[in-house]
Write a protein that holds these residues in place. Structure first.
Motif, short mmCIF file in Angstrom:
data_model
loop_
_atom_site.label_atom_id
_atom_site.label_comp_id
_atom_site.label_asym_id
_atom_site.label_seq_id
_atom_site.Cartn_x
_atom_site.Cartn_y
_atom_site.Cartn_z
N PRO A 36 19.76 -4.29 43.96
CA PRO A 36 19.64 -3.05 44.73
C PRO A 36 19.81 -1.83 43.86
CG PRO A 36 21.78 -4.02 45.05
CD PRO A 36 21.00 -5.01 44.22
N VAL A 40 26.97 -1.27 45.47
CA VAL A 40 27.03 -1.96 46.76
C VAL A 40 28.49 -2.17 47.15
CG1 VAL A 40 24.85 -3.13 46.46
CG2 VAL A 40 26.93 -4.23 45.68
N ASN A 67 19.62 -4.22 49.55
CA ASN A 67 21.09 -4.22 49.52
C ASN A 67 21.67 -5.25 50.48
OD1 ASN A 67 22.83 -1.94 48.01
ND2 ASN A 67 20.74 -1.18 48.33
N TYR A 70 21.20 -8.68 49.14
CA TYR A 70 22.13 -8.87 48.03
C TYR A 70 23.54 -9.17 48.55
CZ TYR A 70 24.50 -7.74 43.60
OH TYR A 70 25.26 -7.79 42.46
N HIS A 254 20.05 5.56 47.31
CA HIS A 254 21.23 4.70 47.43
C HIS A 254 22.38 5.42 48.13
CE1 HIS A 254 23.88 6.42 44.27
NE2 HIS A 254 22.76 6.68 43.62
N GLN A 258 24.25 3.72 51.29
CA GLN A 258 25.69 3.45 51.35
C GLN A 258 26.32 4.02 52.62
OE1 GLN A 258 27.50 1.42 49.29
NE2 GLN A 258 25.44 0.93 48.58
#
Length: 285
Positions: A36, A40, A67, A70, A254, A258
């Motif tokens: 990703p 993470v 993500n 993963y 990202h 998040q």
């Protein structure tokens, strides 16, 4: 305040897809190891969980899918362009592709009726026409509200019904925009559709809360997807917007992802009906 393409899975205009490929529902690609973008977290919340992501083939949606995969989640990747779904499945092994246009109310109901148990829903699908309100057409209005608002409300309703039927808790996150709250040039129609999403989120939080279902939004400013880097990399308008952002930059994919992962996870177990700014302080000004 979002880019014309890719942000939250957005595309600037409808692209015609090929006829449905019957093989798509059972694709077996050679496994590809994908990492990703960005850090993470929260793996303990997603391992073995089933997550439905709309707008999964582009921008924030695509990065979120990577993500979640993963982190051990079983991801159902929904998209309305078959070719893009095939590319995504080639990049990330083990996905469950779902080929459908979420603006089709009855078709979506049929698709989700036998989809099985789902634990989380992320509404990333969206379209945008950026331009003068004076030049708005009926076709533009219909497409933006059919996908950004009607489709989102329908799939959220269907997901909540499935959770309530099996007496399960769950979490929903949608992607809004700073243009829903602030008057942004060329964002009139898009911002109106996102304002409707935020109003729906607050009302749904009140209704879903007693069932243990949480629903929230993130509200990003411009997020630097591939297309956004082209559109917003230079120019007077870009400089003017950055000047209004305390952190003096646009967001990265990202960073939006998040925020979504946090709101999905039990780390935000007492948060519902919240519109979370992901804007570098723009909304604080």
């Amino acid at each position: 305040m979002e880019s014309e393409d890719e942000n939250c899975g957005c595309i600037s205009k409808r692209r015609k897809s090929s006829e449905k490929n019957p093989r798509l529902s059972a694709i077996n690609f050679t496994p590809v190891i994908t990492l990703p973008l960005g850090p993470v977290a929260h793996s303990e919340y997603f391992k073995g969980k089933r997550v439905l992501v709309t707008g999964a083939t582009r921008g924030i949606g695509k990065n979120l899918v990577k993500n979640l995969h993963y982190l051990g989640a079983q991801v159902i990747a929904l998209g309305r362009t078959e070719a893009d779904l095939e590319i995504l499945c080639a990049e990330v092994s083990g996905l469950h592709p779902l080929f459908i246009d979420i603006s089709k109310w009855s078709a979506l109901e049929r698709k989700l009726s036998n989809i099985g148990d789902i634990d989380f829903l992320v509404n990333c699908a969206g379209v945008s026409y950026l331009g003068s309100i004076l030049n708005t057409t009926e076709d533009q209005f219909d497409e933006i509200f059919n996908i950004n608002t009607k489709g989102l409300i329908n799939i959220t309703k269907l997901f909540a019904q499935l959770l309530i039927k099996r007496k399960a808790k769950g979490s929903i996150v949608s992607i809004s925009s700073q243009s829903s709250t602030f008057g942004i040039k060329r964002h009139g129609l898009f911002g109106a559709s996102k304002a409707a999403v935020e109003a729906f989120t607050r009302a749904a939080a009140i209704e879903f809360g007693p069932h243990g279902i949480r629903i929230n939004c993130i509200s990003p400013s411009i997020v630097m997807t591939k297309t956004a880097r082209i559109v917003w990399s230079k120019g007077k308008e870009s400089k003017n917007i950055i000047a209004k952002i305390p952190m003096k930059r646009f967001g990265e994919i990202h960073e939006a992802v998040q925020a979504i992962l946090f709101l999905l996870s039990d780390k935000s177990s007492m948060i519902t009906g919240y519109i979370m700014p992901v804007d570098g302080g723009f909304s604080a000004c």
